[in-house]
Motif scaffolding. Structure first.
Motif, PDB file in Angstrom:
ATOM      1  N   GLN A 103      84.662  -0.986 -41.851  1.00  0.00           N
ATOM      2  CA  GLN A 103      84.265  -1.431 -43.186  1.00  0.00           C
ATOM      3  C   GLN A 103      85.240  -2.472 -43.726  1.00  0.00           C
ATOM      4  OE1 GLN A 103      81.353  -0.619 -44.702  1.00  0.00           O
ATOM      5  NE2 GLN A 103      81.979  -2.256 -46.100  1.00  0.00           N
ATOM      6  N   LEU A 147      84.289  -5.777 -42.247  1.00  0.00           N
ATOM      7  CA  LEU A 147      83.115  -6.358 -42.911  1.00  0.00           C
ATOM      8  C   LEU A 147      83.489  -6.927 -44.273  1.00  0.00           C
ATOM      9  CD1 LEU A 147      80.486  -3.606 -42.015  1.00  0.00           C
ATOM     10  CD2 LEU A 147      80.787  -5.822 -40.916  1.00  0.00           C
ATOM     11  N   ASP A 148      84.322  -6.215 -45.021  1.00  0.00           N
ATOM     12  CA  ASP A 148      84.736  -6.696 -46.346  1.00  0.00           C
ATOM     13  C   ASP A 148      85.574  -7.959 -46.235  1.00  0.00           C
ATOM     14  OD1 ASP A 148      83.437  -4.546 -47.449  1.00  0.00           O
ATOM     15  OD2 ASP A 148      85.248  -3.305 -47.651  1.00  0.00           O
ATOM     16  N   LEU A 183      85.466 -10.264 -43.981  1.00  0.00           N
ATOM     17  CA  LEU A 183      84.677 -11.424 -43.566  1.00  0.00           C
ATOM     18  C   LEU A 183      83.699 -11.879 -44.633  1.00  0.00           C
ATOM     19  CD1 LEU A 183      83.946 -10.588 -39.816  1.00  0.00           C
ATOM     20  CD2 LEU A 183      85.695 -12.069 -40.771  1.00  0.00           C
ATOM     21  N   ARG A 184      83.435 -11.046 -45.639  1.00  0.00           N
ATOM     22  CA  ARG A 184      82.495 -11.447 -46.684  1.00  0.00           C
ATOM     23  C   ARG A 184      83.083 -12.513 -47.611  1.00  0.00           C
ATOM     24  NH1 ARG A 184      81.149  -5.634 -46.941  1.00  0.00           N
ATOM     25  NH2 ARG A 184      79.138  -5.350 -45.903  1.00  0.00           N
ATOM     26  N   VAL A 185      84.402 -12.611 -47.663  1.00  0.00           N
ATOM     27  CA  VAL A 185      85.043 -13.643 -48.490  1.00  0.00           C
ATOM     28  C   VAL A 185      84.740 -15.000 -47.865  1.00  0.00           C
ATOM     29  CG1 VAL A 185      87.233 -14.495 -49.398  1.00  0.00           C
ATOM     30  CG2 VAL A 185      86.851 -12.028 -49.123  1.00  0.00           C
ATOM     31  N   PRO A 186      84.288 -15.996 -48.648  1.00  0.00           N
ATOM     32  CA  PRO A 186      83.919 -17.296 -48.071  1.00  0.00           C
ATOM     33  C   PRO A 186      85.081 -17.961 -47.347  1.00  0.00           C
ATOM     34  CG  PRO A 186      84.016 -17.404 -50.467  1.00  0.00           C
ATOM     35  CD  PRO A 186      84.093 -15.963 -50.109  1.00  0.00           C
ATOM     36  N   PHE A 193      79.865 -18.788 -45.262  1.00  0.00           N
ATOM     37  CA  PHE A 193      79.851 -17.332 -45.343  1.00  0.00           C
ATOM     38  C   PHE A 193      79.513 -16.798 -43.959  1.00  0.00           C
ATOM     39  CE2 PHE A 193      79.246 -18.642 -49.679  1.00  0.00           C
ATOM     40  CZ  PHE A 193      79.950 -17.702 -50.417  1.00  0.00           C
ATOM     41  N   THR A 249      79.255 -13.228 -41.522  1.00  0.00           N
ATOM     42  CA  THR A 249      79.212 -11.775 -41.455  1.00  0.00           C
ATOM     43  C   THR A 249      79.362 -11.349 -39.999  1.00  0.00           C
ATOM     44  OG1 THR A 249      76.802 -11.756 -41.264  1.00  0.00           O
ATOM     45  CG2 THR A 249      77.739 -11.622 -43.492  1.00  0.00           C
ATOM     46  N   ASN A 271      75.382  -7.532 -40.320  1.00  0.00           N
ATOM     47  CA  ASN A 271      76.321  -7.312 -41.421  1.00  0.00           C
ATOM     48  C   ASN A 271      76.501  -5.829 -41.721  1.00  0.00           C
ATOM     49  OD1 ASN A 271      78.140  -7.980 -43.420  1.00  0.00           O
ATOM     50  ND2 ASN A 271      76.574  -8.264 -44.986  1.00  0.00           N
TER      51      ASN A 271
END
Length: 752
Positions: free
Chosen positions: A397, A400-401, A403-406, A415, A417, A452
């Motif tokens: 998790q 995933l978090d 990689l969500r930051v641009p 972006f 995922t 994602n």
């Protein structure tokens, strides 16, 4: 040619050149004659000054000096010539009439190489001169070898040393060769003891080296090691030391002789090679080789200590889109940033609970944790110790978090995922290979469900993948085993109640079961097997057209549905020409179908091939017409002969007004453009009637016949169509508004 003198040296010059210096003219004459007779080439001088003048312009092989001469005697002449450039080591024989020790000592002190008491024993003089010549040549060769060795050692940054133990009150001594001094940054005039050299080493390295040195001394063993030093100018170098013990006649060790070599460049190159072999050049993360090695060690530790080990497979979603849109350099930037973020996602505190950390203490296997690049856009995270799958899910998790930051690459905000698959030892595999395979299965399950996200491996996920792999393997062998067959569904002209063609549909006879195309055609397209399978279908359709032509005069075409990638091939026209020519049927005996979606997706690539096919008489049919989301302009610009109304519109004919409206519009459009129109999926008399009333007479569907083997289709044509016994012929298309038509429409009985 004169005989070789008994004392002559075969390797000597043919005539050794001698400078003979003597103030006595008689002695000079006699000595010169004797030496010339023995093969020497002479130049004479009557005094020391005359000899020195001659030496300024000529270099003899040997100089013979009379010791006692008026003015500048032989001793002073020898001293002066030794100061001349190039004569420091020239062989000089001093001739003297005195045999006292003082004269002999004086001759050697003046720099003479040897002495000879004047006499008429010319043979002895000849032997002495030739001995001096051989000694001179030997010395020159030794000097040359020494120079070459020194040069080679300088090039290799190497030098030698001798170290002697302290003995009988004498201190231990270290003697370094000039080349060894240069290795440590000193000049040849300087001599350095062991202590200054030890002080050049960092403190920890010094302690390690002294421990090895004492151990070698204790056991009189070979010493070989690398040490780091800091030069006087601040440069850091790595020196290789290698030495062997020396012993006296009693077998006692008296010291060491060895070499020192600057191996800094080699060590840097080795470190670079080691890094390239174990780390990814782009991201700096451990590469596949290093990851597998770390995973093997972590798994072994987990097996020995009986704890769980987790492996996370991380695959970026739609990375190819970024690569293709922004370029490979931007893709590389993205991978570097992703690697940096992933590295920050793996920490000890997230892998093991605090209680476990407190009770277990520091364990070396935790150093094996890593995030590495497996290849392309795939990464792997190794968690050497986890308490439960919840620990692995927490790390997944965080990935995933993170990689969500641009991410900004090439000035563009992106972006990205990822899909993460997790496998745990020992539950999900007993080896690294099994864990990688099962984490891959879990990762692809995430891909199928929308990306994602993360997923923990379970045996249920593996079933579909294993079945797909087995199916793919069997499909590869289906062609060579001749397991593929074509079934044919007829095209019917309901106005004249006759078969006007057929569509070839592929089936797979696998283990006594007939596999429908929906189960293997998508896999064939995914693996690329659709190309050889389609080529086989074209050849088989041409062969069947010839058989039917001979059996019942078949003169229509057999339609083969091809993927768009075959229309992109330049050899498609050649294949059709070869297949039809081999069977002796016209090229129009083959009709090609392409779906509307495939046509529009690859319109630019397939258009040239469509034009060539039209030129040789091969007709093109658009399958599933009406289901695409494209402009209809291609109908006027491409060489299309036929439209096939999709079964989704035919299914609700006579039930919904919308379906009838769409079908009517398609028929009107085709008629206006001069195209044939065929309705697919006709299953009831009601559908037949509505289509007939709308102006569509060519139909295909279960109302007439399923797709059947060629022999069955031939029998069906004879028994049902030619004999006029088929129910759809007996019923006949009714005219609009009649009672018969209304009753038939109300029945709507499907024919299966």
């Amino acid at each position: 040619m004169s005989e070789l003198h008994p004392f002559a040296d075969v390797d000597a010059p043919e005539q050794p050149q001698v400078l003979l210096v003597d103030d006595d003219e008689v002695n000079l004459l006699l000595t010169a004659l004797a030496l010339r007779d023995r093969g020497f080439k002479l130049r004479e001088a009557s005094g020391g000054l005359q000899a020195l003048e001659a030496l300024r312009e000529w270099t003899p092989d040997i100089i013979v000096l009379d010791a006692m001469m008026p003015g500048l005697d032989g001793f002073d002449t020898c001293r002066r010539l030794r100061r001349l450039p190039g004569f420091e080591n020239a062989p000089v024989l001093m001739l003297t009439g005195l045999e006292d020790d003082a004269s002999i000592t004086r001759a050697y002190q003046a720099g003479a190489t040897d002495f000879f008491v004047k006499s008429t024993q010319w043979g002895l003089l000849d032997g002495r001169l030739r001995y001096l010549l051989r000694a001179s040549r030997t010395r020159i060769e030794l000097e040359r070898s020494k120079s070459k060795l020194a040069r080679a050692q300088d090039l290799a940054r190497m030098g030698s040393f001798d170290w002697r133990r302290a003995d009988r009150g004498e201190p231990a001594g270290l003697v370094l060769s000039p080349e060894a001094l240069r290795v440590f940054g000193y000049g040849p005039p300087e001599q350095v003891g062991l202590r200054p050299l030890l002080r050049m080493m960092p403190h920890d390295d010094r302690r390690t080296f002294l421990r090895r040195l004492h151990q070698a001394l204790r056991h009189a063993s070979v010493l070989a090691c690398d040490v780091s030093i800091v030069m006087l100018d601040g440069r850091q170098r790595i020196i290789h030391v290698e030495a062997e013990p020396e012993f006296n006649e009693h077998g006692h060790g008296i010291g060491y002789t060895g070499i020192v070599q600057d191996v800094t460049d080699r060590r840097v190159a080795e470190d670079q090679i080691r890094r390239l072999a174990n780390f990814d050049a782009l991201t700096g993360l451990p590469n596949r080789r290093q990851l597998i090695d770390r995973a093997e060690r972590a798994l072994e530790q987990a097996r020995r200590l009986q704890h769980q080990f987790a492996l996370l497979l991380i695959d970026l979603d739609r990375f190819k889109l970024i690569n293709d849109t922004l370029g490979h350099s931007a893709g590389d930037e993205l991978l570097v940033e992703v690697g940096r973020r992933l590295r920050a996602c793996v920490r000890h505190s997230d892998q093991v609970s605090e209680g476990t950390l407190e009770t277990a203490g520091v364990r070396s296997h935790r150093a094996l944790e890593a995030v590495g690049r497996l290849g392309g856009d795939e990464f792997v995270a190794l968690l050497p110790e986890v308490v439960s799958e919840a620990d692995a899910e927490r790390v997944a998790q965080r990935v995933l978090d993170a990689l969500r930051v641009p991410i900004f690459v090439s000035g563009q905000e992106c972006f990205v995922t990822a899909s993460v698959g997790v496998a745990l030892f020992p539950r999900d595999g007993a080896s690294v290979v099994e864990l990688l395979r099962n984490s891959d299965v879990a990762m692809y399950s995430v891909k199928k469900q929308g990306r994602n996200a993360s997923a923990i491996y379970s045996p249920l996920l593996a079933g579909g993948g294993r079945e797909k792999l087995e199916l793919e393997t069997a499909l590869h062998k289906a062609l060579e085993r001749k397991e593929l067959v074509l079934h044919y569904q007829p095209k019917i002209d309901v106005r004249h109640a006759r078969m006007v063609g057929a569509e070839a549909l592929m089936r797979w006879q696998r283990g006594g079961r007939l596999v429908p195309p929906g189960e293997f055609i998508p896999l064939a397209e995914e693996t690329g097997l659709i190309v050889p399978m389609s080529e086989w279908a074209l050849e088989e359709a041409a062969r069947q057209a010839r058989r039917w032509q001979q059996a019942f005069g078949f003169a229509d075409s057999i339609a083969v549905n091809l993927p768009s990638r075959l229309f992109e091939r330049s050899d498609l026209v050649d294949h059709i020409h070869r297949f039809t020519a081999a069977e002796g049927v016209p090229q129009r005996a083959i009709q090609l179908e392409i779906t509307e979606d495939n046509l529009m997706n690859d319109r630019q690539n397939v258009t040239p091939t469509l034009q060539r096919l039209n030129e040789i008489g091969v007709e093109i049919s658009i399958d599933d017409f009406g289901t695409g989301y494209s402009s209809l302009a291609y109908l006027t610009s491409l060489p299309i002969s036929e439209l096939k109304i999709d079964r989704s519109f035919v299914r609700d004919l006579g039930i919904t007004h919308q379906s009838a409206a769409v079908v009517t519009a398609i028929i009107a459009l085709a008629r206006a453009l001069g195209l044939r129109v065929v309705a697919e999926g006709v299953e009831t008399l009601r559908q037949q009637d509505v289509l007939h009333k709308a102006g569509c007479w060519l139909m295909q569907g279960f109302l007439f016949s399923r797709a059947v083997p060629p022999d069955e289709l031939q029998r069906w044509n004879e028994n049902e169509v030619v004999s006029r016994r088929a129910a759809w012929i007996a019923a006949g298309p009714a005219e609009p508004g009649t009672d018969e038509g209304a009753a038939r429409a109300a029945v709507g009985r499907p024919f299966r």
